[in-house]
Design an enzyme around this catalytic site. Structure first.
Site, PDB file in Angstrom:
ATOM      1  N   ASP A 147      69.734 -13.536 -69.420  1.00  0.00           N
ATOM      2  CA  ASP A 147      69.343 -14.878 -68.974  1.00  0.00           C
ATOM      3  C   ASP A 147      68.039 -15.309 -69.644  1.00  0.00           C
ATOM      4  OD1 ASP A 147      69.283 -17.120 -66.842  1.00  0.00           O
ATOM      5  OD2 ASP A 147      67.386 -16.091 -66.517  1.00  0.00           O
ATOM      6  N   GLU A 175      75.951 -13.538 -69.481  1.00  0.00           N
ATOM      7  CA  GLU A 175      74.509 -13.281 -69.591  1.00  0.00           C
ATOM      8  C   GLU A 175      74.244 -11.800 -69.845  1.00  0.00           C
ATOM      9  OE1 GLU A 175      72.338 -16.812 -67.074  1.00  0.00           O
ATOM     10  OE2 GLU A 175      72.828 -14.986 -66.003  1.00  0.00           O
TER      11      GLU A 175
END
Lengths: 247, 247
Positions: free
Chosen positions: B68, B138
């Site tokens: 992320d 992610e």
């Protein structure tokens, strides 16, 4: 272009102010700027920014956006590697204790951003005064990233921002609430846990509290600290280690 | 270690399942894994994670935290470079339109994460079902970053995640509320602005609305679109351009 930079041809065009800025950047970042205009932009607070196009100001706010993201990624990796057994909640919490307005502001002041930042604080409120060095530090990270790339920027962040100014172990101790860990454990195991103040030593200004952690009314561990709360944390931390609890 | 990797010695130890995963990663990422265990971890949803230490599960959640952050930095740079005249508010808003649960989930499904993700969704609620591919995407970014470094990971994000699945121009059009820009302008300049529906063409399923933007009761621009709102946006966008308003 690369050859020009190697030969430092661009430095021949520096005026006196540019030379000062380049020297300051070298001190802070560890290397001379390749593209000085990035650092000029990073040092320019929105209060003194000129309008370059209708409604668009050339201030450090865009670089701040970029620097914030790069800082976030570098600190994420640092914590990911350093704490292989901690969950993502802990990593997120610890990162926000490092990368926040207050601490970045403190670091920004310490590395000497006040010498390079251009601002006109008469216009703005108290908030802007407070966060100006933190914002500029993020903008500086953005400038370093664009000027020298990710690897160098990561090195800059780790060695010039994190290592000298953040005590990770201390941050982690305060991130982990050992006392609540012990209380959680005691409830699960149906054991009675008690924190007992044993002694307060020292002068009025520098007190040292000693807290004893008792399990089932027996001494288990103790902890010392400048406040009761910190001594309790210390005693609880020692107990967690003794009990081999994952924290 | 590097030589081993170059000679692909590690691949000799792959079992059948490993080979399948390595092939799938090659398709998704563009290169074979160097350290397959990173990708195994990225594919392991918390619902099937084993406990590796008291209270610590080996799931993809830590890699998701890292991925992320890296994704955030790469997209920040992309937008910073692509939109030199937009302020940090626009950059932040546009990034959040790219990097959000919903869109990452969509991309995760499209690049075929369902083929590699290991999960047991009987245990969890609806939310987990919905976000599993976005979370895994992610985590995959985190794995690619650790496996091949920032430069490669950035290239992976830009060419395999952003370019094929995000229409930046379209995102920007919907990010900028041109209608409110025009209304703001009209208030500042004390001009009367009106949006008038001119025509609706097309069949029941594929309608095309035409909206006329009038300033002081005179035709100024128009816009077409599949909904009234989009046609208004288009008309307002044309007006912003004609008025040379910064957006």
């Amino acid at each position: 272009m690369k050859l020009f930079r190697k030969l430092r041809v661009h430095e021949l065009l520096y005026n006196k102010k540019d030379k000062g800025l380049a020297a300051a950047i070298k001190l802070m970042v560890g290397r001379k700027p390749l593209n000085l205009s990035l650092y000029k932009l990073a040092a320019r607070h929105s209060s003194v920014a000129e309008e370059i196009k209708h409604g668009v100001k050339a201030s450090n706010e865009r670089l701040e956006f970029l620097g914030d993201a790069v800082l976030g990624a570098v600190v994420a990796e640092l914590l990911f590697i350093k704490f292989p057994y901690r969950d993502e909640g802990f990593l997120t919490e610890t990162r926000s204790r490092i990368v926040n307005r207050e601490s970045l502001n403190r670091v920004g002041q310490k590395i000497g951003l006040s010498k390079i930042v251009e601002s006109d604080l008469s216009q703005k409120g108290l908030y802007t005064h407070k966060s100006i060095y933190g914002d500029t530090l993020e903008a500086l990270v953005g400038a370093v990233y664009l000027d020298r790339g990710y690897i160098f920027c990561k090195h800059f962040i780790l060695t010039k921002i994190i290592a000298p100014f953040f005590d990770l172990d201390n941050i982690i101790t305060t991130t982990t609430n050992f006392k609540s860990k012990i209380i959680e454990w005691s409830q699960k195991e149906s054991k009675e846990v008690e924190f007992v103040l044993q002694s307060v030593n020292g002068s009025q200004r520098f007190k040292e509290f000693t807290i004893e952690l008792k399990i089932e009314n027996e001494f288990f561990t103790d902890g010392k600290g400048p406040t009761k709360k910190k001594a309790e944390q210390e005693a609880a931390k020692n107990a967690c280690e003794k009990l081999n609890l994952a924290v």
